[in-house]
Structure formats: C-alpha cells, structure tokens
Design a protein around this motif. Structure first.
Motif, PDB file in Angstrom:
ATOM      1  N   UNK A 237       0.821  -1.210   0.000  1.00  0.00           N
ATOM      2  CA  UNK A 237       0.000   0.000   0.000  1.00  0.00           C
ATOM      3  C   UNK A 237       0.860   1.267   0.000  1.00  0.00           C
ATOM      4  N   UNK A 238       0.216   2.389  -0.282  1.00  0.00           N
ATOM      5  CA  UNK A 238       0.900   3.675  -0.165  1.00  0.00           C
ATOM      6  C   UNK A 238       1.444   3.846   1.258  1.00  0.00           C
ATOM      7  N   UNK A 239       2.593   4.505   1.340  1.00  0.00           N
ATOM      8  CA  UNK A 239       3.235   4.680   2.651  1.00  0.00           C
ATOM      9  C   UNK A 239       3.579   6.144   2.858  1.00  0.00           C
ATOM     10  N   UNK A 240       3.167   6.743   3.969  1.00  0.00           N
ATOM     11  CA  UNK A 240       3.440   8.166   4.182  1.00  0.00           C
ATOM     12  C   UNK A 240       4.915   8.486   4.442  1.00  0.00           C
ATOM     13  N   UNK A 241       5.698   7.492   4.836  1.00  0.00           N
ATOM     14  CA  UNK A 241       7.133   7.716   5.096  1.00  0.00           C
ATOM     15  C   UNK A 241       7.963   6.608   4.428  1.00  0.00           C
ATOM     16  N   UNK A 242       7.977   6.566   3.102  1.00  0.00           N
ATOM     17  CA  UNK A 242       8.651   5.477   2.407  1.00  0.00           C
ATOM     18  C   UNK A 242      10.162   5.441   2.584  1.00  0.00           C
ATOM     19  N   UNK A 243      10.737   6.532   3.055  1.00  0.00           N
ATOM     20  CA  UNK A 243      12.178   6.568   3.283  1.00  0.00           C
ATOM     21  C   UNK A 243      12.596   5.856   4.559  1.00  0.00           C
ATOM     22  N   UNK A 244      11.618   5.443   5.383  1.00  0.00           N
ATOM     23  CA  UNK A 244      11.942   4.814   6.665  1.00  0.00           C
ATOM     24  C   UNK A 244      11.717   3.310   6.689  1.00  0.00           C
TER      25      UNK A 244
ATOM     26  N   UNK B 116       2.988   7.722  -3.357  1.00  0.00           N
ATOM     27  CA  UNK B 116       2.034   8.099  -4.394  1.00  0.00           C
ATOM     28  C   UNK B 116       1.215   6.935  -4.931  1.00  0.00           C
ATOM     29  N   UNK B 117       1.766   5.721  -4.908  1.00  0.00           N
ATOM     30  CA  UNK B 117       1.110   4.601  -5.584  1.00  0.00           C
ATOM     31  C   UNK B 117       1.188   3.327  -4.750  1.00  0.00           C
ATOM     32  N   UNK B 118       0.117   2.555  -4.785  1.00  0.00           N
ATOM     33  CA  UNK B 118       0.190   1.184  -4.297  1.00  0.00           C
ATOM     34  C   UNK B 118       0.872   0.345  -5.367  1.00  0.00           C
ATOM     35  N   UNK B 119       1.261  -0.865  -4.998  1.00  0.00           N
ATOM     36  CA  UNK B 119       1.976  -1.715  -5.951  1.00  0.00           C
ATOM     37  C   UNK B 119       1.629  -3.167  -5.698  1.00  0.00           C
TER      38      UNK B 119
ATOM     39  N   UNK C 192       3.953   0.056 -14.281  1.00  0.00           N
ATOM     40  CA  UNK C 192       4.010   1.511 -14.186  1.00  0.00           C
ATOM     41  C   UNK C 192       4.708   2.025 -12.934  1.00  0.00           C
ATOM     42  N   UNK C 193       5.071   1.151 -12.020  1.00  0.00           N
ATOM     43  CA  UNK C 193       5.699   1.625 -10.784  1.00  0.00           C
ATOM     44  C   UNK C 193       6.812   0.655 -10.377  1.00  0.00           C
ATOM     45  N   UNK C 194       8.003   1.205 -10.134  1.00  0.00           N
ATOM     46  CA  UNK C 194       9.146   0.381  -9.738  1.00  0.00           C
ATOM     47  C   UNK C 194       9.145   0.167  -8.235  1.00  0.00           C
ATOM     48  N   UNK C 195       9.790  -0.891  -7.791  1.00  0.00           N
ATOM     49  CA  UNK C 195       9.907  -1.167  -6.363  1.00  0.00           C
ATOM     50  C   UNK C 195      11.001  -2.162  -6.061  1.00  0.00           C
ATOM     51  N   UNK C 196      11.234  -3.115  -6.985  1.00  0.00           N
ATOM     52  CA  UNK C 196      12.264  -4.123  -6.767  1.00  0.00           C
ATOM     53  C   UNK C 196      13.644  -3.505  -6.902  1.00  0.00           C
ATOM     54  N   UNK C 197      14.501  -3.794  -5.928  1.00  0.00           N
ATOM     55  CA  UNK C 197      15.900  -3.391  -5.986  1.00  0.00           C
ATOM     56  C   UNK C 197      16.779  -4.618  -5.811  1.00  0.00           C
TER      57      UNK C 197
END
Length: 359
Positions: free
Chosen positions: A224-231, A302-305, A252-257
């Motif tokens: 889900x969307x996260x208000x503090x994705x840097x943490x 901004x986006x769920x994934x 449309x949205x990246x997430x895998x590293x």
C-alpha cells in the motif's frame, strides 16, 4: 547452508503469530502521516542509504522465443541458453521477454488479485493465515516477537504437490485465473531449468532431477501507499530460498531493488516481461556457479503496488547438495547436503534476513 537450519525445531514454525496481526493496508488507509515504530527500519537498512542505481544496463534482458520445451529441450537455441546462464552467473536476475505467456493472462491475473486486496476486510479475513505454511492472507513473515515488520500484505498459496484449503475456498474467478497462470508458469520454469542445466555443461534433465515432484507456490504481494517510504521497506533484503522465482510486477511503478556490489539497483520493469532470478537451492546445486542475489522492495507515497512472485522449488525431503559432476579437487563442494524442508524452517522462523545461509 552450512548446517544452520539443522537445530531448528519444527515446533518453532507451528505456533501462532507472536503478536496480533495488523493489516498494513488498514494502516495506509487510516490517513496517518507517521508510520508505527514497528515498521521503521534501522538506519543502515533504510532505502535512502546508498546511491540509487539505473537498471537497464545492469539487469540483462533475455528473449525466450527460441527456448524449446519437453523432448526438444536438447535442441534449445545455444545463444538463448548462454544468455540465461550468463545472467544467472553474474547478475542473478534477468528480464524475460517473448516468454510464451499471453499478455491477456498477465493482465487478468493482476486484475483479479488487485481486486482481492480491495475487498472488504471481513471478506479477506476469511483467508487469514498462520505461520506453519503461510497459506492464505498474511501481513508478516517470520515469527520472532518484536521484529521490525515490512510494509506489505500478501496472499500465499500452493500449487504443487497439492493446493491447500484456502486456495480451494477462493471464489471461482480467482481460482480459475490463478490455476491457469500457475500451469503456464510451471511450464516456463521447467524450460528455464533445462536451459540452466545445459548452461552448466550438463544434460538438459540433470538439474530437473532434483526437482522431481517439485514444489510450486506463489505469493501475491500488495504494497500500500506509505506516508514515510524513506523509513521502511515493502520486503526486507533477502535472497530467495528456493529454486527459480518468476516475478510479475506492475509495469508503471518500480519497487524491486537488486544488490550489485555495494549498491542497490532499481529494476525498471519492461511491459509484459517477467523478472526471473535463481534462488539458494540453484546456487547450492550448481556449487555456486549460479548466484542467488540479495534483493529488496521499496514502497512509495504516491502509488500502491502489486507483484506476483511464483516460486519453483525442489522436492522438500531429499538432501540438496552440489551436483557431483560440478565438484572436483580444484573446486570442492562448497555446501553440505540439506533438505529444502530443513532450510526453509530456518527462514520461516526468522523471516527475510539478508543472504546469510549461502555465501
């Protein structure tokens, strides 16, 4: 895999979750601007640590159009076999295009499972899971009390050797699409496994022998969307414990590293492509010729994934060790044999914890 799992009692993985389960989607939809402390990663594990990467030049793209199946496996296009083997020796990951699974099925699979996560909570709770198999609707991996959790929910199900009860209870739309998807990806995994075998200079069926009566399962991940994705992270850094993983992600949205040297490389998914990687069992069988590579998942505000991770694993009760043909005085066996059951008991107890069992 140097014996660490041998002392883990099966009872460690049969007890209930150590704390009440909180659905991450509910936290996201609450409107809170600060995430609970139990999701805040230690500073060294946060996604803001380390330089960002660009992936197109780092993650190979392999065209599977000429990858044959079944009796024709030995006549697979040599360049395709080499491309798969080279990717799994180096990056440990590749994006597969022209893989033979229809774009329509990919779209339907994503649509029905996204629909599941947007059902009313009381309907999803019918499928709530336990840590003994993870089968069903879940929100945490591992059973350590007080663990720092990941920002994601999931649905886990088995295909082979049997489907467990929660999958059978799914509504027809989910079950029919998921069964078709599972059949197609099982075929694709078998094709890739034969190519990996030939890439080691072995007969096409040599690696598949370890996967007799194979275990096939899938985890549908919802971030889900996260208000503090840097943490926080959607999924902590880990290598996959099994054989082959085929990942379908939102285009449309990246997430895998993926970890490359000391940096994290963000994978930019190609439309209708699969992201393929080998797991720890392939690294062991190949005596570390092929590499299972550490990876993680980030989230954003901004986006769920949605992602669908399909796992093709070896038979669970037969010891897995380096294939004898790949062992020599110049390259001795790097791992002691261990069953996949023994290996994953350790993983289930602790959850994703980097890449510590195979070097």
């Amino acid at each position: 895999m140097h014996g660490l799992a041998r002392g883990v009692s099966e009872m460690d993985c049969l007890r209930d979750w150590p704390e009440p389960i909180v659905r991450v989607q509910s936290l996201s939809e609450s409107g809170a601007e600060i995430i609970p402390a139990r999701y805040v990663k230690p500073p060294a594990e946060r996604p803001s640590v380390g330089p960002p990467g660009v992936t197109e030049a780092c993650i190979p793209v392999v065209d599977l159009a000429l990858l044959e199946d079944g009796a024709d496996a030995s006549s697979c296009d040599a360049a395709t076999v080499k491309a798969i083997a080279d990717a799994c020796r180096g990056a440990g990951f590749f994006q597969a295009v022209n893989h033979g699974v229809s774009p329509g099925l990919l779209r339907r699979a994503r649509e029905v499972w996204r629909g599941f996560f947007h059902l009313p909570m009381e309907e999803k709770q019918r499928y709530a899971n336990l840590p003994n198999t993870y089968e069903g609707y879940g929100s945490r991996l591992g059973v350590d009390k007080g663990a720092i959790l990941d920002w994601g929910d999931y649905y886990f199900l088995h295909f082979l050797p049997l489907c467990l009860i929660n999958h059978q209870k799914l509504m027809n739309e989910y079950r029919e699409t998921t069964d078709e998807y599972g059949e197609e990806l099982t075929k694709l995994c078998r094709r890739i496994l034969r190519a990996l075998s030939m890439g080691l200079g072995l007969e096409a069926d040599r690696l598949p022998e370890a996967f007799d009566e194979e275990g096939v399962c899938m985890r549908v991940n919802f971030y889900p969307k996260c208000p503090q994705p840097d943490l926080t992270l959607g999924l902590s850094a880990h290598s996959d414990p099994g054989g082959i993983t085929i990942l379908l992600v939102d285009d449309h949205v990246a997430g895998l590293q993926v970890r490359k040297d000391n940096s994290w490389i963000t994978v930019r998914p190609l439309p209708d492509a699969f992201i393929v990687n080998v797991g720890d069992q392939i690294q062991v069988l190949s005596n570390a010729t092929y590499k299972s590579v550490e990876h993680r998942v980030t989230v954003n505000a901004a986006s769920e994934r949605l992602s669908m991770a399909f796992f093709y694993n070896p038979r669970s009760d037969i010891p897995i060790g380096p294939i004898p043909e790949l062992v020599s005085p110049a390259r001795p066996a790097l791992y002691q044999p261990m069953t996949y059951d023994q290996y994953r008991l350790f993983i289930r107890q602790r959850g994703p914890r980097g890449k510590k069992l195979v070097g």
